[in-house]
Scaffold this motif. Structure first.
Motif, PDB file in Angstrom:
ATOM      1  N   ASP A  64       0.847  -1.196   0.000  1.00  0.00           N
ATOM      2  CA  ASP A  64       0.000   0.000   0.000  1.00  0.00           C
ATOM      3  C   ASP A  64       0.882   1.246   0.000  1.00  0.00           C
ATOM      4  OD1 ASP A  64       0.922   0.409   2.604  1.00  0.00           O
ATOM      5  OD2 ASP A  64      -0.923  -0.282   3.548  1.00  0.00           O
ATOM      6  N   THR A  65       0.272   2.399   0.080  1.00  0.00           N
ATOM      7  CA  THR A  65       0.993   3.671  -0.027  1.00  0.00           C
ATOM      8  C   THR A  65       2.108   3.785   0.994  1.00  0.00           C
ATOM      9  OG1 THR A  65      -1.004   4.741  -0.847  1.00  0.00           O
ATOM     10  CG2 THR A  65       0.706   6.174   0.025  1.00  0.00           C
ATOM     11  N   GLN A  66       1.790   3.577   2.260  1.00  0.00           N
ATOM     12  CA  GLN A  66       2.792   3.754   3.311  1.00  0.00           C
ATOM     13  C   GLN A  66       3.940   2.761   3.172  1.00  0.00           C
ATOM     14  OE1 GLN A  66       2.720   6.448   5.392  1.00  0.00           O
ATOM     15  NE2 GLN A  66       4.823   5.777   5.682  1.00  0.00           N
ATOM     16  N   GLU A  67       3.624   1.518   2.821  1.00  0.00           N
ATOM     17  CA  GLU A  67       4.668   0.509   2.653  1.00  0.00           C
ATOM     18  C   GLU A  67       5.608   0.869   1.493  1.00  0.00           C
ATOM     19  OE1 GLU A  67       2.370  -3.501   4.201  1.00  0.00           O
ATOM     20  OE2 GLU A  67       1.911  -2.706   2.206  1.00  0.00           O
ATOM     21  N   LEU A  68       5.054   1.416   0.411  1.00  0.00           N
ATOM     22  CA  LEU A  68       5.903   1.854  -0.706  1.00  0.00           C
ATOM     23  C   LEU A  68       6.799   3.012  -0.299  1.00  0.00           C
ATOM     24  CD1 LEU A  68       3.464   1.695  -3.748  1.00  0.00           C
ATOM     25  CD2 LEU A  68       5.543   0.352  -3.425  1.00  0.00           C
ATOM     26  N   LEU A  69       6.233   3.962   0.447  1.00  0.00           N
ATOM     27  CA  LEU A  69       7.033   5.095   0.901  1.00  0.00           C
ATOM     28  C   LEU A  69       8.126   4.643   1.882  1.00  0.00           C
ATOM     29  CD1 LEU A  69       4.246   7.787   1.310  1.00  0.00           C
ATOM     30  CD2 LEU A  69       6.023   7.718  -0.442  1.00  0.00           C
ATOM     31  N   ASP A  70       7.814   3.689   2.738  1.00  0.00           N
ATOM     32  CA  ASP A  70       8.807   3.164   3.676  1.00  0.00           C
ATOM     33  C   ASP A  70       9.907   2.393   2.948  1.00  0.00           C
ATOM     34  OD1 ASP A  70       7.364   4.256   5.756  1.00  0.00           O
ATOM     35  OD2 ASP A  70       6.430   2.359   6.346  1.00  0.00           O
ATOM     36  N   LYS A  71       9.539   1.679   1.916  1.00  0.00           N
ATOM     37  CA  LYS A  71      10.522   0.912   1.134  1.00  0.00           C
ATOM     38  C   LYS A  71      11.439   1.854   0.351  1.00  0.00           C
ATOM     39  CE  LYS A  71      10.904  -2.937  -2.024  1.00  0.00           C
ATOM     40  NZ  LYS A  71      10.252  -3.865  -2.895  1.00  0.00           N
ATOM     41  N   TYR A 130       5.390   7.792  -6.508  1.00  0.00           N
ATOM     42  CA  TYR A 130       6.653   7.748  -7.247  1.00  0.00           C
ATOM     43  C   TYR A 130       7.403   9.069  -7.110  1.00  0.00           C
ATOM     44  CZ  TYR A 130       9.804   7.542 -11.270  1.00  0.00           C
ATOM     45  OH  TYR A 130      10.905   7.581 -12.071  1.00  0.00           O
ATOM     46  N   TYR A 131       6.693  10.147  -7.284  1.00  0.00           N
ATOM     47  CA  TYR A 131       7.267  11.492  -7.189  1.00  0.00           C
ATOM     48  C   TYR A 131       7.858  11.745  -5.799  1.00  0.00           C
ATOM     49  CZ  TYR A 131       7.374  16.545  -8.226  1.00  0.00           C
ATOM     50  OH  TYR A 131       7.755  17.827  -8.458  1.00  0.00           O
ATOM     51  N   GLU A 132       7.141  11.348  -4.752  1.00  0.00           N
ATOM     52  CA  GLU A 132       7.610  11.526  -3.373  1.00  0.00           C
ATOM     53  C   GLU A 132       8.861  10.694  -3.104  1.00  0.00           C
ATOM     54  OE1 GLU A 132       7.989  12.721   0.590  1.00  0.00           O
ATOM     55  OE2 GLU A 132       6.814  13.624  -1.031  1.00  0.00           O
ATOM     56  N   ILE A 133       8.905   9.478  -3.622  1.00  0.00           N
ATOM     57  CA  ILE A 133      10.093   8.638  -3.441  1.00  0.00           C
ATOM     58  C   ILE A 133      11.293   9.282  -4.127  1.00  0.00           C
ATOM     59  CG2 ILE A 133      11.145   6.408  -4.027  1.00  0.00           C
ATOM     60  CD1 ILE A 133       8.326   5.172  -3.593  1.00  0.00           C
ATOM     61  N   LEU A 134      11.102   9.796  -5.337  1.00  0.00           N
ATOM     62  CA  LEU A 134      12.195  10.492  -6.034  1.00  0.00           C
ATOM     63  C   LEU A 134      12.665  11.703  -5.234  1.00  0.00           C
ATOM     64  CD1 LEU A 134      11.139  10.502  -9.802  1.00  0.00           C
ATOM     65  CD2 LEU A 134      12.794   9.028  -8.659  1.00  0.00           C
ATOM     66  N   LYS A 135      11.719  12.430  -4.692  1.00  0.00           N
ATOM     67  CA  LYS A 135      12.041  13.625  -3.900  1.00  0.00           C
ATOM     68  C   LYS A 135      12.886  13.254  -2.677  1.00  0.00           C
ATOM     69  CE  LYS A 135       9.524  17.149  -1.354  1.00  0.00           C
ATOM     70  NZ  LYS A 135       8.189  17.625  -1.023  1.00  0.00           N
ATOM     71  N   ARG A 136      12.562  12.137  -2.047  1.00  0.00           N
ATOM     72  CA  ARG A 136      13.312  11.688  -0.876  1.00  0.00           C
ATOM     73  C   ARG A 136      14.694  11.157  -1.245  1.00  0.00           C
ATOM     74  NH1 ARG A 136       8.871   8.274   2.688  1.00  0.00           N
ATOM     75  NH2 ARG A 136       7.422  10.000   3.002  1.00  0.00           N
ATOM     76  N   ASN A 143      14.560  21.564  -8.023  1.00  0.00           N
ATOM     77  CA  ASN A 143      13.894  22.351  -7.000  1.00  0.00           C
ATOM     78  C   ASN A 143      12.475  21.786  -6.823  1.00  0.00           C
ATOM     79  OD1 ASN A 143      12.777  24.203  -5.302  1.00  0.00           O
ATOM     80  ND2 ASN A 143      13.345  25.995  -6.516  1.00  0.00           N
ATOM     81  N   TRP A 144      12.341  20.911  -5.853  1.00  0.00           N
ATOM     82  CA  TRP A 144      11.075  20.201  -5.639  1.00  0.00           C
ATOM     83  C   TRP A 144       9.957  21.138  -5.192  1.00  0.00           C
ATOM     84  CZ3 TRP A 144      10.925  15.485  -7.577  1.00  0.00           C
ATOM     85  CH2 TRP A 144      12.110  14.784  -7.723  1.00  0.00           C
ATOM     86  N   SER A 153      -2.817  13.745  -1.602  1.00  0.00           N
ATOM     87  CA  SER A 153      -2.556  12.726  -2.606  1.00  0.00           C
ATOM     88  C   SER A 153      -1.879  11.469  -2.058  1.00  0.00           C
ATOM     89  CB  SER A 153      -1.723  13.302  -3.747  1.00  0.00           C
ATOM     90  OG  SER A 153      -0.475  13.708  -3.260  1.00  0.00           O
ATOM     91  N   LEU A 154      -1.244  11.527  -0.911  1.00  0.00           N
ATOM     92  CA  LEU A 154      -0.545  10.377  -0.360  1.00  0.00           C
ATOM     93  C   LEU A 154      -1.295   9.723   0.801  1.00  0.00           C
ATOM     94  CD1 LEU A 154       3.114  11.733  -0.438  1.00  0.00           C
ATOM     95  CD2 LEU A 154       1.994  10.232  -2.076  1.00  0.00           C
TER      96      LEU A 154
END
Length: 155
Positions: A64-71, A130-136, A143-144, A153-154
């Motif tokens: 899910d969203t949080q698991e993808l962001l954590d990964k 995807y965009y948030e993962i790239l930003k991190r 310039n994000w 959105s997340l």
């Protein structure tokens, strides 16, 4: 007695008219096999309503969203299952490459066609993940702040 007969008649009509449920899991597995040269050995899919009924296997998992962001790995895919009157379309979309790998099957599960389409990604929940993962991962890439992610959105 007549009431019971009418009830059984109506019940049998309702049961007989129910739409046959199709198991999409074998179609997903076939699609992955068709495109195995373009996919990693272990695929990470974004879990959404459209693919809730597909279970994890040794070849792919759903997060899910949080698991993808954590990964924190931008190499995830979206799995979209589109069931039409005459066919079922299984689409695997890579946000990293922008490729949409698509297989179309008839209702009996026979492959009708396959295609690889380079798509222009439009804003959606997986797009923003995807965009948030790239930003991190790459904070100095650009310039994000110029292209902020919508706050809801997340979620």
């Amino acid at each position: 007695m007549k009431v019971i007969s009418y009830f059984l008649l109506i019940l049998s009509l309702l049961v007989g008219c129910q739409k046959e449920k199709i198991n999409h899991q074998p179609l997903v597995n076939n699609t992955i096999e068709v495109f195995k040269s373009e996919l990693p050995k272990k695929i990470t899919f974004y879990r959404e309503k459209n693919n809730l009924h597909i279970t994890n296997t040794e070849n792919y998992i759903f997060l899910d969203t949080q698991e993808l962001l954590d990964k924190n790995d931008e190499k995830f895919y979206s799995l979209n299952i589109l069931e039409q009157k005459d066919y079922i379309s299984i689409n695997i979309l890579s946000y990293k490459s922008g490729k949409n790998l698509s297989c179309k099957y008839n209702k009996k599960g026979k492959l009708i066609s396959k295609s690889v389409i380079k798509t222009k990604l439009e804003p959606s929940k997986p797009y923003y993940i995807y965009y948030e993962i790239l930003k991190r991962k790459y904070p100095n890439y650009m310039n994000w702040k110029l292209f902020p992610i919508p706050e809801d959105s997340l979620k």
